[in-house]
Design a protein around this motif. Structure first.
Motif, PDB file in Angstrom:
ATOM      1  N   VAL A 164       0.843  -1.202   0.000  1.00 51.74           N
ATOM      2  CA  VAL A 164       0.000   0.000   0.000  1.00 51.74           C
ATOM      3  C   VAL A 164       0.877   1.250   0.000  1.00 51.74           C
ATOM      4  O   VAL A 164       0.634   2.196  -0.759  1.00 51.74           O
ATOM      5  N   LEU A 165       1.900   1.259   0.832  1.00 49.32           N
ATOM      6  CA  LEU A 165       2.827   2.394   0.860  1.00 49.32           C
ATOM      7  C   LEU A 165       3.553   2.551  -0.474  1.00 49.32           C
ATOM      8  O   LEU A 165       3.761   3.673  -0.950  1.00 49.32           O
ATOM      9  N   GLU A 166       3.928   1.427  -1.069  1.00 51.77           N
ATOM     10  CA  GLU A 166       4.624   1.481  -2.361  1.00 51.77           C
ATOM     11  C   GLU A 166       3.760   2.165  -3.411  1.00 51.77           C
ATOM     12  O   GLU A 166       4.229   3.018  -4.177  1.00 51.77           O
ATOM     13  N   GLY A 167       2.470   1.809  -3.448  1.00 51.88           N
ATOM     14  CA  GLY A 167       1.570   2.436  -4.400  1.00 51.88           C
ATOM     15  C   GLY A 167       1.421   3.932  -4.150  1.00 51.88           C
ATOM     16  O   GLY A 167       1.367   4.727  -5.091  1.00 51.88           O
ATOM     17  N   ARG A 168       1.378   4.306  -2.891  1.00 48.72           N
ATOM     18  CA  ARG A 168       1.220   5.719  -2.542  1.00 48.72           C
ATOM     19  C   ARG A 168       2.465   6.530  -2.890  1.00 48.72           C
ATOM     20  O   ARG A 168       2.384   7.680  -3.336  1.00 48.72           O
ATOM     21  N   LEU A 169       3.636   5.922  -2.690  1.00 49.14           N
ATOM     22  CA  LEU A 169       4.895   6.661  -2.820  1.00 49.14           C
ATOM     23  C   LEU A 169       5.533   6.546  -4.202  1.00 49.14           C
ATOM     24  O   LEU A 169       6.573   7.151  -4.438  1.00 49.14           O
ATOM     25  N   LYS A 170       4.911   5.808  -5.081  1.00 50.17           N
ATOM     26  CA  LYS A 170       5.517   5.540  -6.389  1.00 50.17           C
ATOM     27  C   LYS A 170       5.857   6.815  -7.151  1.00 50.17           C
ATOM     28  O   LYS A 170       6.857   6.875  -7.856  1.00 50.17           O
ATOM     29  N   ASP A 171       5.033   7.839  -7.014  1.00 47.15           N
ATOM     30  CA  ASP A 171       5.296   9.097  -7.720  1.00 47.15           C
ATOM     31  C   ASP A 171       5.300  10.288  -6.761  1.00 47.15           C
ATOM     32  O   ASP A 171       4.955  11.406  -7.128  1.00 47.15           O
ATOM     33  N   ARG A 172       5.682  10.015  -5.495  1.00 50.05           N
ATOM     34  CA  ARG A 172       5.719  11.070  -4.492  1.00 50.05           C
ATOM     35  C   ARG A 172       7.021  11.039  -3.709  1.00 50.05           C
ATOM     36  O   ARG A 172       7.576   9.980  -3.481  1.00 50.05           O
ATOM     37  N   GLN A 173       7.463  12.207  -3.278  1.00 50.00           N
ATOM     38  CA  GLN A 173       8.616  12.289  -2.393  1.00 50.00           C
ATOM     39  C   GLN A 173       8.240  11.834  -0.983  1.00 50.00           C
ATOM     40  O   GLN A 173       9.000  11.143  -0.320  1.00 50.00           O
ATOM     41  N   TYR A 174       7.063  12.268  -0.555  1.00 49.31           N
ATOM     42  CA  TYR A 174       6.565  11.948   0.781  1.00 49.31           C
ATOM     43  C   TYR A 174       5.103  11.528   0.661  1.00 49.31           C
ATOM     44  O   TYR A 174       4.509  11.619  -0.416  1.00 49.31           O
ATOM     45  N   LEU A 175       4.526  11.091   1.754  1.00 45.20           N
ATOM     46  CA  LEU A 175       3.164  10.560   1.694  1.00 45.20           C
ATOM     47  C   LEU A 175       2.147  11.596   1.233  1.00 45.20           C
ATOM     48  O   LEU A 175       1.132  11.251   0.640  1.00 45.20           O
ATOM     49  N   MET A 176       2.441  12.879   1.481  1.00 46.86           N
ATOM     50  CA  MET A 176       1.543  13.929   1.036  1.00 46.86           C
ATOM     51  C   MET A 176       2.106  14.718  -0.142  1.00 46.86           C
ATOM     52  O   MET A 176       1.687  15.841  -0.402  1.00 46.86           O
ATOM     53  N   GLY A 177       3.045  14.127  -0.868  1.00 43.18           N
ATOM     54  CA  GLY A 177       3.595  14.786  -2.047  1.00 43.18           C
ATOM     55  C   GLY A 177       4.980  15.326  -1.790  1.00 43.18           C
ATOM     56  O   GLY A 177       5.889  14.591  -1.404  1.00 43.18           O
ATOM     57  N   ASN A 178       5.155  16.626  -1.985  1.00 45.52           N
ATOM     58  CA  ASN A 178       6.472  17.232  -1.792  1.00 45.52           C
ATOM     59  C   ASN A 178       6.727  17.649  -0.350  1.00 45.52           C
ATOM     60  O   ASN A 178       7.859  17.991  -0.001  1.00 45.52           O
ATOM     61  N   ASP A 179       5.683  17.657   0.463  1.00 39.89           N
ATOM     62  CA  ASP A 179       5.807  18.164   1.827  1.00 39.89           C
ATOM     63  C   ASP A 179       5.931  17.026   2.837  1.00 39.89           C
ATOM     64  O   ASP A 179       5.133  16.075   2.850  1.00 39.89           O
ATOM     65  N   TYR A 180       6.910  17.143   3.681  1.00 39.23           N
ATOM     66  CA  TYR A 180       7.152  16.218   4.791  1.00 39.23           C
ATOM     67  C   TYR A 180       6.176  16.546   5.913  1.00 39.23           C
ATOM     68  O   TYR A 180       6.075  17.700   6.341  1.00 39.23           O
ATOM     69  N   THR A 181       5.432  15.539   6.377  1.00 39.68           N
ATOM     70  CA  THR A 181       4.388  15.784   7.371  1.00 39.68           C
ATOM     71  C   THR A 181       4.446  14.751   8.490  1.00 39.68           C
ATOM     72  O   THR A 181       5.263  13.828   8.477  1.00 39.68           O
ATOM     73  N   ILE A 182       3.523  14.908   9.435  1.00 42.02           N
ATOM     74  CA  ILE A 182       3.426  13.939  10.522  1.00 42.02           C
ATOM     75  C   ILE A 182       3.051  12.551  10.007  1.00 42.02           C
ATOM     76  O   ILE A 182       3.294  11.552  10.683  1.00 42.02           O
ATOM     77  N   ALA A 183       2.477  12.462   8.813  1.00 42.63           N
ATOM     78  CA  ALA A 183       2.185  11.152   8.233  1.00 42.63           C
ATOM     79  C   ALA A 183       3.478  10.378   7.985  1.00 42.63           C
ATOM     80  O   ALA A 183       3.546   9.161   8.206  1.00 42.63           O
ATOM     81  N   ASP A 184       4.503  11.054   7.531  1.00 39.00           N
ATOM     82  CA  ASP A 184       5.810  10.421   7.322  1.00 39.00           C
ATOM     83  C   ASP A 184       6.457  10.091   8.663  1.00 39.00           C
ATOM     84  O   ASP A 184       6.985   8.985   8.851  1.00 39.00           O
ATOM     85  N   ILE A 185       6.408  11.040   9.592  1.00 41.27           N
ATOM     86  CA  ILE A 185       7.079  10.854  10.878  1.00 41.27           C
ATOM     87  C   ILE A 185       6.477   9.694  11.654  1.00 41.27           C
ATOM     88  O   ILE A 185       7.189   8.970  12.352  1.00 41.27           O
ATOM     89  N   THR A 186       5.175   9.508  11.531  1.00 41.77           N
ATOM     90  CA  THR A 186       4.552   8.422  12.283  1.00 41.77           C
ATOM     91  C   THR A 186       4.821   7.050  11.669  1.00 41.77           C
ATOM     92  O   THR A 186       4.719   6.042  12.359  1.00 41.77           O
TER      93      THR A 186
END
Length: 233
Positions: A164-186
Motif C-alpha cells: 500500500v505504501l509502495e503504491g502511494r509513494l511511487k510518484d511522491r517524495q513523501y506521503l503527502m507529495g512534496n511536503d514532509y508531514t506527521i504522516a511520514d514521521i509516524t
C-alpha cells in the motif's frame, strides 16, 4: 516558572526545566515519533527515559498520565489555554504538535484530513501488524517453532501494508507529495524498526518496495530524524 505539581508523573521524573515540554519515552518506533517531531519543529523539550526493564511504564506515576501504561506521554506546560496539558498516544501527540505550531500538516482542510488518514493508517495498520510480526519473528520465535502460522500471518500482512505504501509513494517524495508531514514521521520509524530491531528486512522483502525504500532513506537522512532516533538515550 510553570507549576507541574498537579501531574504525579513529575514526582518520579522531576523536571529540570518545567517551562519546556516534558517527554516520557524510550527509543521504540512509537517513542521516537515524538522526539523526531520535536527535533524537526525545533521545540525545546526535556526527555525522561521510561525503563521497560523496570516496568516503569506501569508505575502509578506513569499511568497517572497515560492510564494505558504505554509510551510515549508528554506534558506541555504551555497548553492551548495557556495552562499545562498532559497527552498520550503517539498519533495524538503528533497531531497536537502539528496544530500547535502550524507545521508538518497542510493548511487546507482537504489536505489536512488526507494527512490524518495516513496517520491513522499507521496507527491502526502498520504499527500493530509490524509489531506483531516482530514479536513472533524475533521475541517469541522459540514459542512458535512448530507453528508457522503467527509469523506467516503478520509477515504477509506487513508485506501487504508495504505494498500500500509502495503504491502511494511511487510518484511522491513523501506521503503527502512534496511536503514532509506527521504522516511520514509516524510511519517511517516502523520501517526502521522492522529492519534494525526485528531483523526482518529479508523476510519482509524490502527490496520489492523501491519507492518505500527511497522514501525511507529521505526521512532517515534528515538531521532531526538522526537525533530523534536516539532520544531518550
Amino acid at each position: 516558572m510553570a507549576d507541574l505539581s498537579s501531574f504525579p508523573i513529575t514526582q518520579k521524573w522531576p523536571p529540570a526545566e518545567p517551562d519546556i515540554i516534558q517527554l516520557y519515552s524510550v527509543a521504540t518506533p512509537n517513542g521516537v515519533k515524538v522526539s523526531i517531531a520535536l527535533e524537526e519543529l525545533g521545540l525545546p523539550y526535556e526527555a525522561h527515559k521510561v525503563s521497560f526493564s523496570e516496568n516503569e511504564q506501569k508505575s502509578p506515576e506513569f499511568t497517572s498520565l497515560n492510564p494505558n501504561g504505554r509510551i510515549p506521554a508528554m506534558i506541555d506546560p504551555n497548553g492551548p489555554d495557556g495552562q499545562p496539558i498532559g497527552l498520550f498516544e503517539s498519533g495524538a501527540i503528533l497531531i497536537y504538535l502539528a496544530e500547535k505550531t502550524g507545521r508538518l500538516i497542510p493548511a487546507t482542510a482537504r489536505e489536512r484530513y488526507e494527512t490524518l488518514c495516513w496517520v491513522m493508517f499507521q496507527m491502526g495498520g502498520v504499527g500493530p501488524m509490524f509489531g506483531q510480526f516482530g514479536h513472533f519473528h524475533k521475541f517469541a520465535a522459540d514459542k512458535v517453532t512448530n507453528n508457522s502460522y503467527p509469523v506467516e500471518r503478520y509477515r504477509d500482512e506487513s508485506k501487504r501494508l508495504l505494498g500500500v505504501l509502495e503504491g502511494r509513494l511511487k510518484d511522491r517524495q513523501y506521503l503527502m507529495g512534496n511536503d514532509y508531514t506527521i504522516a511520514d514521521i509516524t510511519t517511517f520509524p516502523w520501517i526502521w524498526c522492522a529492519d534494525f530491531y526485528y531483523g526482518g528486512r529479508e523476510v519482509l522483502e524490502y527490496d520489492r518496495f523501491p519507492a518505500v525504500m527511497a522514501w525511507f532513506e529521505r526521512c532517515m537522512a534528515k538531521p532531526a530524524s538522526q537525533k530523534g532516533l536516539t532520544v531518550p538515550a
